[in-house]
Design a protein around this motif. Structure first.
Motif, PDB file in Angstrom:
ATOM      1  N   ILE A   1       0.864  -1.179   0.000  1.00 36.93           N
ATOM      2  CA  ILE A   1       0.000   0.000   0.000  1.00 36.93           C
ATOM      3  C   ILE A   1       0.903   1.232   0.000  1.00 36.93           C
ATOM      4  O   ILE A   1       1.729   1.385   0.911  1.00 36.93           O
ATOM      5  CB  ILE A   1      -0.925   0.016   1.229  1.00 36.93           C
ATOM      6  N   PRO A   2       0.793   2.117  -1.015  1.00 35.60           N
ATOM      7  CA  PRO A   2      -0.080   2.052  -2.185  1.00 35.60           C
ATOM      8  C   PRO A   2       0.309   0.935  -3.139  1.00 35.60           C
ATOM      9  O   PRO A   2       1.352   0.320  -2.973  1.00 35.60           O
ATOM     10  CB  PRO A   2       0.131   3.429  -2.829  1.00 35.60           C
ATOM     11  N   PRO A   3      -0.540   0.691  -4.157  1.00 37.69           N
ATOM     12  CA  PRO A   3      -0.274  -0.406  -5.094  1.00 37.69           C
ATOM     13  C   PRO A   3       1.069  -0.232  -5.798  1.00 37.69           C
ATOM     14  O   PRO A   3       1.595   0.864  -5.937  1.00 37.69           O
ATOM     15  CB  PRO A   3      -1.439  -0.306  -6.088  1.00 37.69           C
ATOM     16  N   VAL A   4       1.607  -1.358  -6.283  1.00 35.15           N
ATOM     17  CA  VAL A   4       2.915  -1.330  -6.920  1.00 35.15           C
ATOM     18  C   VAL A   4       2.839  -0.715  -8.308  1.00 35.15           C
ATOM     19  O   VAL A   4       1.799  -0.722  -8.967  1.00 35.15           O
ATOM     20  CB  VAL A   4       3.504  -2.749  -7.015  1.00 35.15           C
ATOM     21  N   LEU A   5       3.976  -0.168  -8.745  1.00 35.56           N
ATOM     22  CA  LEU A   5       4.105   0.390 -10.082  1.00 35.56           C
ATOM     23  C   LEU A   5       4.792  -0.586 -11.034  1.00 35.56           C
ATOM     24  O   LEU A   5       4.902  -0.322 -12.222  1.00 35.56           O
ATOM     25  CB  LEU A   5       4.916   1.688 -10.021  1.00 35.56           C
ATOM     26  N   ASP A   6       5.256  -1.698 -10.503  1.00 35.87           N
ATOM     27  CA  ASP A   6       5.982  -2.698 -11.281  1.00 35.87           C
ATOM     28  C   ASP A   6       5.245  -4.028 -11.139  1.00 35.87           C
ATOM     29  O   ASP A   6       5.166  -4.584 -10.044  1.00 35.87           O
ATOM     30  CB  ASP A   6       7.410  -2.813 -10.736  1.00 35.87           C
ATOM     31  N   PRO A   7       4.675  -4.564 -12.226  1.00 36.04           N
ATOM     32  CA  PRO A   7       3.890  -5.801 -12.104  1.00 36.04           C
ATOM     33  C   PRO A   7       4.687  -6.990 -11.598  1.00 36.04           C
ATOM     34  O   PRO A   7       4.112  -7.945 -11.074  1.00 36.04           O
ATOM     35  CB  PRO A   7       3.389  -6.031 -13.542  1.00 36.04           C
ATOM     36  N   ARG A   8       6.023  -6.960 -11.715  1.00 40.99           N
ATOM     37  CA  ARG A   8       6.826  -8.078 -11.223  1.00 40.99           C
ATOM     38  C   ARG A   8       6.838  -8.153  -9.699  1.00 40.99           C
ATOM     39  O   ARG A   8       7.276  -9.144  -9.117  1.00 40.99           O
ATOM     40  CB  ARG A   8       8.258  -7.956 -11.741  1.00 40.99           C
ATOM     41  N   LEU A   9       6.352  -7.109  -9.057  1.00 38.58           N
ATOM     42  CA  LEU A   9       6.274  -7.105  -7.593  1.00 38.58           C
ATOM     43  C   LEU A   9       4.958  -7.671  -7.085  1.00 38.58           C
ATOM     44  O   LEU A   9       4.761  -7.795  -5.874  1.00 38.58           O
ATOM     45  CB  LEU A   9       6.453  -5.678  -7.062  1.00 38.58           C
ATOM     46  N   GLU A  10       4.060  -8.019  -7.969  1.00 35.61           N
ATOM     47  CA  GLU A  10       2.755  -8.545  -7.571  1.00 35.61           C
ATOM     48  C   GLU A  10       2.877 -10.032  -7.254  1.00 35.61           C
ATOM     49  O   GLU A  10       2.417 -10.899  -7.972  1.00 35.61           O
ATOM     50  CB  GLU A  10       1.732  -8.288  -8.671  1.00 35.61           C
ATOM     51  N   ARG A  11       3.519 -10.316  -6.137  1.00 40.47           N
ATOM     52  CA  ARG A  11       3.786 -11.666  -5.694  1.00 40.47           C
ATOM     53  C   ARG A  11       2.861 -12.030  -4.534  1.00 40.47           C
ATOM     54  O   ARG A  11       2.244 -11.155  -3.917  1.00 40.47           O
ATOM     55  CB  ARG A  11       5.239 -11.785  -5.232  1.00 40.47           C
ATOM     56  N   TYR A  12       2.803 -13.316  -4.206  1.00 40.92           N
ATOM     57  CA  TYR A  12       2.042 -13.738  -3.028  1.00 40.92           C
ATOM     58  C   TYR A  12       2.599 -13.021  -1.794  1.00 40.92           C
ATOM     59  O   TYR A  12       1.876 -12.500  -0.964  1.00 40.92           O
ATOM     60  CB  TYR A  12       2.146 -15.252  -2.878  1.00 40.92           C
ATOM     61  N   ASN A  13       3.885 -13.055  -1.673  1.00 36.41           N
ATOM     62  CA  ASN A  13       4.624 -12.195  -0.751  1.00 36.41           C
ATOM     63  C   ASN A  13       6.035 -12.071  -1.330  1.00 36.41           C
ATOM     64  O   ASN A  13       6.298 -12.578  -2.436  1.00 36.41           O
ATOM     65  CB  ASN A  13       4.621 -12.712   0.691  1.00 36.41           C
ATOM     66  N   ARG A  14       6.941 -11.441  -0.617  1.00 28.15           N
ATOM     67  CA  ARG A  14       8.287 -11.249  -1.179  1.00 28.15           C
ATOM     68  C   ARG A  14       9.347 -11.751  -0.187  1.00 28.15           C
ATOM     69  O   ARG A  14      10.335 -11.094   0.081  1.00 28.15           O
ATOM     70  CB  ARG A  14       8.511  -9.782  -1.549  1.00 28.15           C
ATOM     71  N   ILE A  15       9.102 -12.959   0.343  1.00 28.21           N
ATOM     72  CA  ILE A  15      10.082 -13.560   1.252  1.00 28.21           C
ATOM     73  C   ILE A  15      11.375 -13.838   0.473  1.00 28.21           C
ATOM     74  O   ILE A  15      11.335 -14.248  -0.689  1.00 28.21           O
ATOM     75  CB  ILE A  15       9.546 -14.849   1.900  1.00 28.21           C
ATOM     76  N   ASN A  16      12.524 -13.593   1.101  1.00 26.94           N
ATOM     77  CA  ASN A  16      13.757 -13.690   0.321  1.00 26.94           C
ATOM     78  C   ASN A  16      14.933 -14.314   1.059  1.00 26.94           C
ATOM     79  O   ASN A  16      16.046 -14.305   0.533  1.00 26.94           O
ATOM     80  CB  ASN A  16      14.155 -12.305  -0.195  1.00 26.94           C
ATOM     81  N   TYR A  17      14.732 -14.881   2.257  1.00 24.17           N
ATOM     82  CA  TYR A  17      15.832 -15.519   2.978  1.00 24.17           C
ATOM     83  C   TYR A  17      15.247 -16.234   4.186  1.00 24.17           C
ATOM     84  O   TYR A  17      14.172 -15.872   4.680  1.00 24.17           O
ATOM     85  CB  TYR A  17      16.860 -14.479   3.442  1.00 24.17           C
ATOM     86  N   LEU A  18      15.964 -17.256   4.647  1.00 23.08           N
ATOM     87  CA  LEU A  18      15.647 -17.897   5.920  1.00 23.08           C
ATOM     88  C   LEU A  18      16.958 -18.118   6.656  1.00 23.08           C
ATOM     89  O   LEU A  18      17.925 -18.639   6.084  1.00 23.08           O
ATOM     90  CB  LEU A  18      14.919 -19.222   5.718  1.00 23.08           C
ATOM     91  N   GLY A  19      16.996 -17.700   7.914  1.00 17.68           N
ATOM     92  CA  GLY A  19      18.158 -17.922   8.768  1.00 17.68           C
ATOM     93  C   GLY A  19      17.713 -18.295  10.159  1.00 17.68           C
ATOM     94  O   GLY A  19      16.511 -18.349  10.459  1.00 17.68           O
ATOM     95  N   GLU A  20      18.676 -18.557  11.032  1.00 18.22           N
ATOM     96  CA  GLU A  20      18.362 -18.918  12.414  1.00 18.22           C
ATOM     97  C   GLU A  20      18.947 -17.885  13.362  1.00 18.22           C
ATOM     98  O   GLU A  20      20.112 -17.482  13.218  1.00 18.22           O
ATOM     99  CB  GLU A  20      18.905 -20.304  12.757  1.00 18.22           C
ATOM    100  N   ILE A  21      18.134 -17.434  14.328  1.00 26.82           N
ATOM    101  CA  ILE A  21      18.597 -16.461  15.316  1.00 26.82           C
ATOM    102  C   ILE A  21      19.695 -17.106  16.158  1.00 26.82           C
ATOM    103  O   ILE A  21      19.503 -18.198  16.698  1.00 26.82           O
ATOM    104  CB  ILE A  21      17.424 -15.988  16.194  1.00 26.82           C
ATOM    105  N   PRO A  22      20.857 -16.447  16.285  1.00 22.88           N
ATOM    106  CA  PRO A  22      21.999 -17.084  16.961  1.00 22.88           C
ATOM    107  C   PRO A  22      21.934 -16.973  18.485  1.00 22.88           C
ATOM    108  O   PRO A  22      22.841 -16.427  19.128  1.00 22.88           O
ATOM    109  CB  PRO A  22      23.190 -16.309  16.396  1.00 22.88           C
ATOM    110  N   ASP A  23      20.860 -17.503  19.074  1.00 26.11           N
ATOM    111  CA  ASP A  23      20.732 -17.449  20.534  1.00 26.11           C
ATOM    112  C   ASP A  23      20.421 -18.808  21.144  1.00 26.11           C
ATOM    113  O   ASP A  23      20.110 -18.903  22.331  1.00 26.11           O
ATOM    114  CB  ASP A  23      19.648 -16.435  20.929  1.00 26.11           C
ATOM    115  N   GLY A  24      20.507 -19.858  20.318  1.00 20.85           N
ATOM    116  CA  GLY A  24      20.244 -21.199  20.823  1.00 20.85           C
ATOM    117  C   GLY A  24      18.782 -21.545  20.982  1.00 20.85           C
ATOM    118  O   GLY A  24      18.464 -22.652  21.425  1.00 20.85           O
ATOM    119  N   SER A  25      17.881 -20.630  20.608  1.00 19.81           N
ATOM    120  CA  SER A  25      16.449 -20.871  20.794  1.00 19.81           C
ATOM    121  C   SER A  25      15.854 -21.747  19.705  1.00 19.81           C
ATOM    122  O   SER A  25      14.744 -22.264  19.863  1.00 19.81           O
ATOM    123  CB  SER A  25      15.699 -19.533  20.822  1.00 19.81           C
ATOM    124  N   GLY A  26      16.560 -21.894  18.590  1.00 22.01           N
ATOM    125  CA  GLY A  26      16.013 -22.637  17.466  1.00 22.01           C
ATOM    126  C   GLY A  26      15.048 -21.837  16.622  1.00 22.01           C
ATOM    127  O   GLY A  26      14.489 -22.365  15.648  1.00 22.01           O
TER     128      GLY A  26
END
Length: 542
Positions: free
Chosen positions: A89-114
């Motif tokens: 919001i507001p709507p995108v100006l680039d149709p390539r951004l019209e994704r389900y979402n834009r997740i782009n990485y997965l990592g683990e928090i370095p505190d031992g919590s998992g």
């Protein structure tokens, strides 16, 4: 691949296509190259031989590079979870951004919590605990109206990096883009301010009052602001070296992969002669390294004394390596030489993986991967000279662009390398020692043997990984995640990225459907027979 293609290039595609065919018909791609045009950033041609540089010898490959093919090695993908849908919001100006979402990485928090974390470029940083995702830090909401995601694949919340001492100090770092009022109220504070900037890449330090908290409650401060002349090639990753231990020189130092900002592509002469990536007075087109907890005069951080250009007059002390176009993802091999491996998205012809050492110059925009850029001929490259002494460092692995049927050259043919990880986990012995990466647009997954990725040697062989679902059926990510409403080169975009947990286990993520898969198995199959049809021609892809 350029994220925002200048319209003027389309008018020249037929001319360039004719030039490309002519070039492929003569020895330009496999024989003696045309000399590169001298430019202010590099030494001009001289009758006197250039001095030898202290770099390993490199065997110039021929263009085009071999097409990656499956060799019978496959991995099983098990659906891990799907993150919530997000909207702009507001709507995108680039149709390539019209994704389900834009997740782009997965990592683990370095505190031992998992706990795992996943940034969504639309503004939210999620935490995953007990297999369930929850909002953790709303970067977009806290930044406010200047948070910019409406145009360009490099806009939004690009990355998050937790300090290795997060359990004690509660510090996490993010990089996002700003525009609108920020362009007049705020000023980039690293190097000269480029003219005509369209957005800023902003690095923020967030400090949790309680590092164990389920969601952010604390303070923030701005560390760095870099101007971007386009809406792409911004800062796409920041991270700490996970192989560094307390007491090591590299421990707690933050690396930043800064794209050229589109400066090469938006130059008045149509780019490819812009020297921004070669200019050591500016941060664009570089890998930077800073101490976020340190202090240096006029900075909100410290400049490590071990950086290679600290004592070079006029150079930014933050620079660690340079000569890059779009250094999109990097990681470290936790074993062996503990190499820093970086995937850099190419312009016209080549997608490259580099082994990064301090002070390296990867050659852009005079080199694209292991080839000479021909600026006067737009989207063409030629073989390196046999006596190349320019001091450029070349990839340890690479693959060429190819033209899909019906797509003209010098248009977006859908190539963008996404750097991944050397697998050193314990669960999948057959995957150990393999560097797994991908072409993010198509969702094709590749691997090389880490032992083959050696500086100054022949390029490591790139092989395509066959993907299987939990039932053992062969799949492609275009069919598993492709969205037919968002196309590149006539095919659904996957927008694939990678992740890794503290045990070294691999994950794959797709913006097209917001799904995360875990790599849970390996499989050997009979490799497909070589196709009798001619291989696609190399494509200069914008």
């Amino acid at each position: 691949m350029v994220d925002d293609e200048p319209a003027r290039r389309r008018t020249r595609t037929r001319l360039v296509w004719a030039m490309l065919l002519l070039t492929l018909a003569v020895p330009a791609c496999g024989g003696s190259p045309e000399p590169a045009r001298p430019t202010p950033a590099g030494p001009a041609a001289s009758p006197e031989p250039a001095p030898e540089l202290p770099l390993p010898p490199f065997t110039p490959p021929s263009f085009p590079l071999p097409e990656p093919r499956p060799d019978g090695f496959g991995v099983t993908l098990t659906k891990f979870l799907t993150l919530p849908r997000s909207e702009l919001i507001p709507p995108v100006l680039d149709p390539r951004l019209e994704r389900y979402n834009r997740i782009n990485y997965l990592g683990e928090i370095p505190d031992g919590s998992g706990r795992l974390f996943v940034p969504d470029m639309n503004g939210m940083l999620y935490v995953i605990s007990g297999g369930k995702p929850a909002p953790y830090l709303d970067v977009g909401g806290r930044v406010g109206p200047d948070f910019f995601t409406q145009k360009g694949l490099g806009s939004g919340l690009s990355f998050a990096a937790f300090h290795p001492d997060f359990a004690r100090n509660g510090k996490v770092y993010t990089v996002h883009t700003e525009a609108r009022g920020a362009l007049t109220r705020a000023k980039p504070n690293l190097g000269p301010t480029p003219a005509g900037i369209q957005m800023h890449s902003v690095v923020i330090e967030w400090t949790f009052k309680d590092p164990a908290a389920a969601a952010f409650d604390g303070t923030r401060r701005e560390l760095m602001r870099v101007g971007v002349v386009g809406t792409y090639h911004s800062i796409q990753q920041i991270d700490f070296n996970p192989t560094a231990k307390p007491g090591d020189e590299d421990y707690g130092l933050l690396y930043l992969a800064v794209g050229d900002g589109g400066a090469v592509n938006t130059a008045a002469d149509d780019g490819l002669t812009s020297k921004v990536p070669q200019d050591l007075t500016v941060p664009q087109g570089k890998v930077l390294r800073i101490d976020p907890l340190g202090t240096s005069p006029g900075k909100q951080y410290g400049i490590p004394r071990g950086n290679p250009f600290v004592d070079k007059p006029g150079a930014l002390g933050e620079i660690y390596a340079y000569g890059l176009r779009d250094p999109h993802r990097f990681s470290w091999d936790p074993e062996g030489a503990r190499s820093m491996l970086l995937g850099s998205i190419g312009e016209d012809n080549v997608e490259s993986i580099y082994d990064v050492h301090p002070g390296d110059n990867f050659g852009w925009s005079e080199r694209e991967g292991p080839f000479v850029v021909q600026p006067a001929r737009n989207c063409l490259v030629t073989k390196l000279p046999a006596d190349d002494r320019r001091g450029f460092v070349y990839p340890v692995a690479a693959y060429s662009h190819t033209i899909p049927p019906g797509i003209e050259p010098c248009s977006d043919t859908g190539h963008a390398v996404i750097g991944g990880f050397v697998y050193r986990g314990e669960a999948l012995p057959e995957l150990r020692g393999k560097y797994v990466f991908a072409d993010g647009v198509s969702g094709r997954v590749f691997y090389t043997e880490a032992a083959e990725m050696r500086r100054g040697k022949e390029l490591a062989k790139v092989r395509e990984v066959t993907l299987f679902d939990e039932a053992g059926a062969a799949i492609t990510l275009r069919t598993a995640a492709g969205d037919p409403k968002v196309l590149t080169a006539g095919k659904p975009r996957v927008d694939l990225k990678f992740g890794i947990d503290a045990k070294g286990e691999l994950y794959m993520l797709a913006k097209a459907n917001g799904t995360i898969w875990k790599v849970t198995g390996t499989k050997r199959v009979e490799p497909p027979a070589p196709s009798a049809t001619p291989a696609p021609q190399p494509s200069p892809s914008r």
